[in-house]
Write a protein that holds these residues in place. Structure first.
Motif, PDB file in Angstrom:
ATOM      1  N   LEU A   1      50.440 -54.481 -72.712  1.00  0.00           N
ATOM      2  CA  LEU A   1      48.998 -53.908 -73.080  1.00  0.00           C
ATOM      3  C   LEU A   1      49.145 -53.365 -74.537  1.00  0.00           C
ATOM      4  O   LEU A   1      48.253 -53.611 -75.542  1.00  0.00           O
ATOM      5  N   LEU A   2      50.254 -52.519 -74.711  1.00  0.00           N
ATOM      6  CA  LEU A   2      50.421 -51.816 -76.180  1.00  0.00           C
ATOM      7  C   LEU A   2      50.506 -52.878 -77.155  1.00  0.00           C
ATOM      8  O   LEU A   2      50.071 -53.038 -78.383  1.00  0.00           O
ATOM      9  N   GLN A   3      51.308 -53.963 -76.837  1.00  0.00           N
ATOM     10  CA  GLN A   3      51.700 -54.983 -78.028  1.00  0.00           C
ATOM     11  C   GLN A   3      50.536 -55.806 -78.254  1.00  0.00           C
ATOM     12  O   GLN A   3      50.141 -56.203 -79.412  1.00  0.00           O
ATOM     13  N   ALA A   4      49.663 -55.925 -77.192  1.00  0.00           N
ATOM     14  CA  ALA A   4      48.363 -56.927 -77.609  1.00  0.00           C
ATOM     15  C   ALA A   4      47.493 -55.952 -78.181  1.00  0.00           C
ATOM     16  O   ALA A   4      46.918 -56.497 -79.288  1.00  0.00           O
ATOM     17  N   SER A   5      47.248 -54.841 -78.009  1.00  0.00           N
ATOM     18  CA  SER A   5      46.164 -53.840 -78.537  1.00  0.00           C
ATOM     19  C   SER A   5      46.538 -53.239 -79.810  1.00  0.00           C
ATOM     20  O   SER A   5      45.714 -52.991 -80.708  1.00  0.00           O
TER      21      SER A   5
ATOM     22  N   ALA B   1      47.880 -46.116 -85.640  1.00  0.00           N
ATOM     23  CA  ALA B   1      46.691 -45.555 -86.659  1.00  0.00           C
ATOM     24  C   ALA B   1      46.725 -45.932 -87.977  1.00  0.00           C
ATOM     25  O   ALA B   1      45.653 -46.715 -88.608  1.00  0.00           O
ATOM     26  N   SER B   2      47.942 -46.310 -88.600  1.00  0.00           N
ATOM     27  CA  SER B   2      48.023 -47.183 -89.966  1.00  0.00           C
ATOM     28  C   SER B   2      47.372 -48.524 -89.634  1.00  0.00           C
ATOM     29  O   SER B   2      46.681 -49.166 -90.654  1.00  0.00           O
ATOM     30  N   VAL B   3      47.822 -49.296 -88.745  1.00  0.00           N
ATOM     31  CA  VAL B   3      47.387 -50.637 -88.345  1.00  0.00           C
ATOM     32  C   VAL B   3      46.089 -50.621 -88.288  1.00  0.00           C
ATOM     33  O   VAL B   3      45.386 -51.507 -88.881  1.00  0.00           O
ATOM     34  N   PHE B   4      45.219 -49.766 -87.546  1.00  0.00           N
ATOM     35  CA  PHE B   4      43.917 -49.854 -87.201  1.00  0.00           C
ATOM     36  C   PHE B   4      43.286 -49.456 -88.424  1.00  0.00           C
ATOM     37  O   PHE B   4      42.058 -49.967 -88.996  1.00  0.00           O
ATOM     38  N   ILE B   5      43.797 -48.691 -89.541  1.00  0.00           N
ATOM     39  CA  ILE B   5      42.948 -48.122 -90.898  1.00  0.00           C
ATOM     40  C   ILE B   5      43.033 -49.635 -91.675  1.00  0.00           C
ATOM     41  O   ILE B   5      42.072 -49.713 -92.459  1.00  0.00           O
ATOM     42  N   THR B   6      44.218 -50.182 -91.704  1.00  0.00           N
ATOM     43  CA  THR B   6      44.372 -51.446 -92.458  1.00  0.00           C
ATOM     44  C   THR B   6      43.234 -52.497 -91.802  1.00  0.00           C
ATOM     45  O   THR B   6      42.704 -53.306 -92.790  1.00  0.00           O
TER      46      THR B   6
ATOM     47  N   PRO C   1      44.983 -56.607 -83.669  1.00  0.00           N
ATOM     48  CA  PRO C   1      44.528 -56.206 -84.614  1.00  0.00           C
ATOM     49  C   PRO C   1      45.013 -57.120 -86.030  1.00  0.00           C
ATOM     50  O   PRO C   1      44.358 -57.453 -87.005  1.00  0.00           O
ATOM     51  N   SER C   2      46.162 -57.777 -85.521  1.00  0.00           N
ATOM     52  CA  SER C   2      46.757 -58.668 -86.666  1.00  0.00           C
ATOM     53  C   SER C   2      45.916 -59.961 -86.978  1.00  0.00           C
ATOM     54  O   SER C   2      45.472 -60.423 -87.900  1.00  0.00           O
ATOM     55  N   ALA C   3      45.378 -60.479 -85.656  1.00  0.00           N
ATOM     56  CA  ALA C   3      44.467 -61.473 -85.659  1.00  0.00           C
ATOM     57  C   ALA C   3      43.185 -61.189 -86.253  1.00  0.00           C
ATOM     58  O   ALA C   3      42.494 -61.849 -87.050  1.00  0.00           O
TER      59      ALA C   3
END
Length: 439
Positions: free
Chosen positions: A297-301, A214-219, A306-308
């Motif tokens: 799949l978790l690593q990619a999603s 969630a922190s990654v997505f909010i960022t 998100p990093s890209a």
């Protein structure tokens, strides 16, 4: 993060009353143990390796209308100090005895290394709890400031507010996660209570990883907000509303929860008849290719995609800043349209650097976690470098905790409004103390 409580592996070993150590004439450097088959079936036997001690446990149960029988046995064998238990392999031979082997010692990093064990222990016993304690305090203070009316009026601080909430909950569950890691050896030998075993099996990993994601997505959405402020400053206030921010944040939490629902069923809680307490055993489906695909799949999603996107948004913001020497075209992060004249240029420069700083830490941890994940898969596949992988995994986990604790500090360093909020909060506290003394 990866974690195993009671790491029992379902290998087709068979324990019986008699066992003996034999030497392989073809490969005398291998350590071997032979065990008679007895009356146990292969699926009734599990084996665990911990600190060069091979523990074999077998249970047999028979039920009928008028009778019930149950038998169990446990055998422990200490491998030589120069053996490599992480390279244990087994063969089921009928009617010949079963042989468990641990490979010869080497000088590579997969050899049990006391120094690496100390580093790993220090990472979880000392560093991780300290980071969690400081991060919890910093995020609580940050939330207190971000909830003040001047900051709640700006959409960008809505993202920072909920990022702090996600970081706070992530640190809270990570504290429990670290506690379970430090108690793994004791739980492995003595088991755990039903409530603790249930939490470790079904809630520990899903909840911790949910708030990390969630922190990654909010960022990600924060970077999108800053991109819109740079690319379309005139329409920014009309498009980037508080309602849209709430929908994005709620969607981030829902998606993060959905991604980790399968982890709820990764382990099962079983009553250990020998210990009289509860242990965890990994479900059989976790050894399938489908579960491995789910991990990728978790690593990619959660990590790579998100990093890209965050990198893409930051590149657009940087290009806009380079093209516009006058940064006033960027919608400011300050609720005060006229910040102090002294150092006003420095304040604008700091606010534009806050997003890259938060993004850089998020990208660093995501990429490192993905690399460590790939390393872990390779170490399990090729049986090499597992101890080195554990050290790097500990480093990656601590870095993720550090990001949770560092985000409030970045808000304070780069945002004039946040610093002013802390100043006003301290002033209010001092006034309250003076009033209480007079009363």
């Amino acid at each position: 993060m990866a974690y195993w409580l009671g790491p029992w592996m379902g290998l087709p070993l068979l324990a019986d009353v008699h066992e003996k150590q034999v030497q392989d004439q073809e490969k005398p450097e291998k350590f071997q143990v032979s065990m008679h088959l007895g009356h146990y079936e292969p699926d009734e036997v599990v084996v665990k390796v911990s600190d060069n001690v091979i523990t074999v446990r077998a249970e047999h149960e028979e039920k009928s209308k008028n009778s019930y029988s149950f038998s169990s046995t446990v055998r422990q064998i200490t491998a030589p100090e120069d053996a490599r238990p992480n390279r244990l392999s087994g063969d089921l031979l009928i009617p010949n005895p079963h042989r468990a082997m641990a490979g010869p010692p080497t000088s590579s990093c997969d050899e049990p290394d006391e120094r690496m064990a100390r580093l790993t222990q220090a990472a979880y016993v000392w560093c991780a709890p300290a980071i969690c304690a400081l991060g919890l305090a910093a995020n609580i203070a940050n939330l207190t400031v971000l909830r003040r009316p001047p900051l709640r009026a700006l959409t960008v601080y809505t993202y920072l507010h909920w990022l702090s909430v996600s970081d706070l909950l992530g640190l809270l569950f990570s504290t429990l996660f670290v506690y379970l890691l430090t108690q793994e050896t004791r739980f492995d030998r003595c088991g755990a209570s039903l409530s603790l075993a249930f939490y470790a099996a079904h809630l520990n990993k899903p909840l911790t990883n949910m708030f990390v994601s969630a922190s990654v997505f909010i960022t990600l959405w924060l970077s999108a907000n800053r991109r819109e402020a740079m690319m379309r400053p005139a329409a920014y206030h009309a498009t980037e509303t508080a309602d849209l921010a709430f929908v994005r944040i709620a969607g981030s939490l829902v998606v993060a929860l959905a991604l980790y629902v399968p982890m709820v069923f990764q382990y099962e809680v079983q009553l250990d008849s020998t210990l009289g307490t509860y242990v965890l055993r990994e479900e059989e489906f976790t050894a399938t290719k489908g579960w491995l695909a789910y991990q990728w799949l978790l690593q990619a999603s959660v990590r790579l995609l998100p990093s890209a996107i965050i990198v893409f948004n930051n590149v657009l913001v940087a290009r806009g800043l380079l093209a516009q020497r006058n940064r006033r075209s960027l919608v400011p992060l300050s609720s005060d349209p006229t910040p102090p004249a002294r150092g006003a240029c420095v304040q604008r420069r700091r606010t534009t650097l806050m997003l890259p700083a938060i993004s850089a830490l998020s990208i660093l941890t995501s990429v490192l976690s993905s690399v460590v994940f790939v390393w872990g898969q390779a170490s399990h596949l090729y049986k090499e470098g597992y101890n080195c992988y554990q050290v790097w995994r500990a480093l990656s986990n601590n870095l993720e905790l550090f990001v949770f604790a560092a985000n409030p500090v970045l808000n304070f360093v780069f945002s004039y409004d946040v610093r002013r909020g802390y100043h006003e909060l301290a002033r209010d506290i001092m006034r309250a103390r003076c009033f209480s003394r007079r009363a």
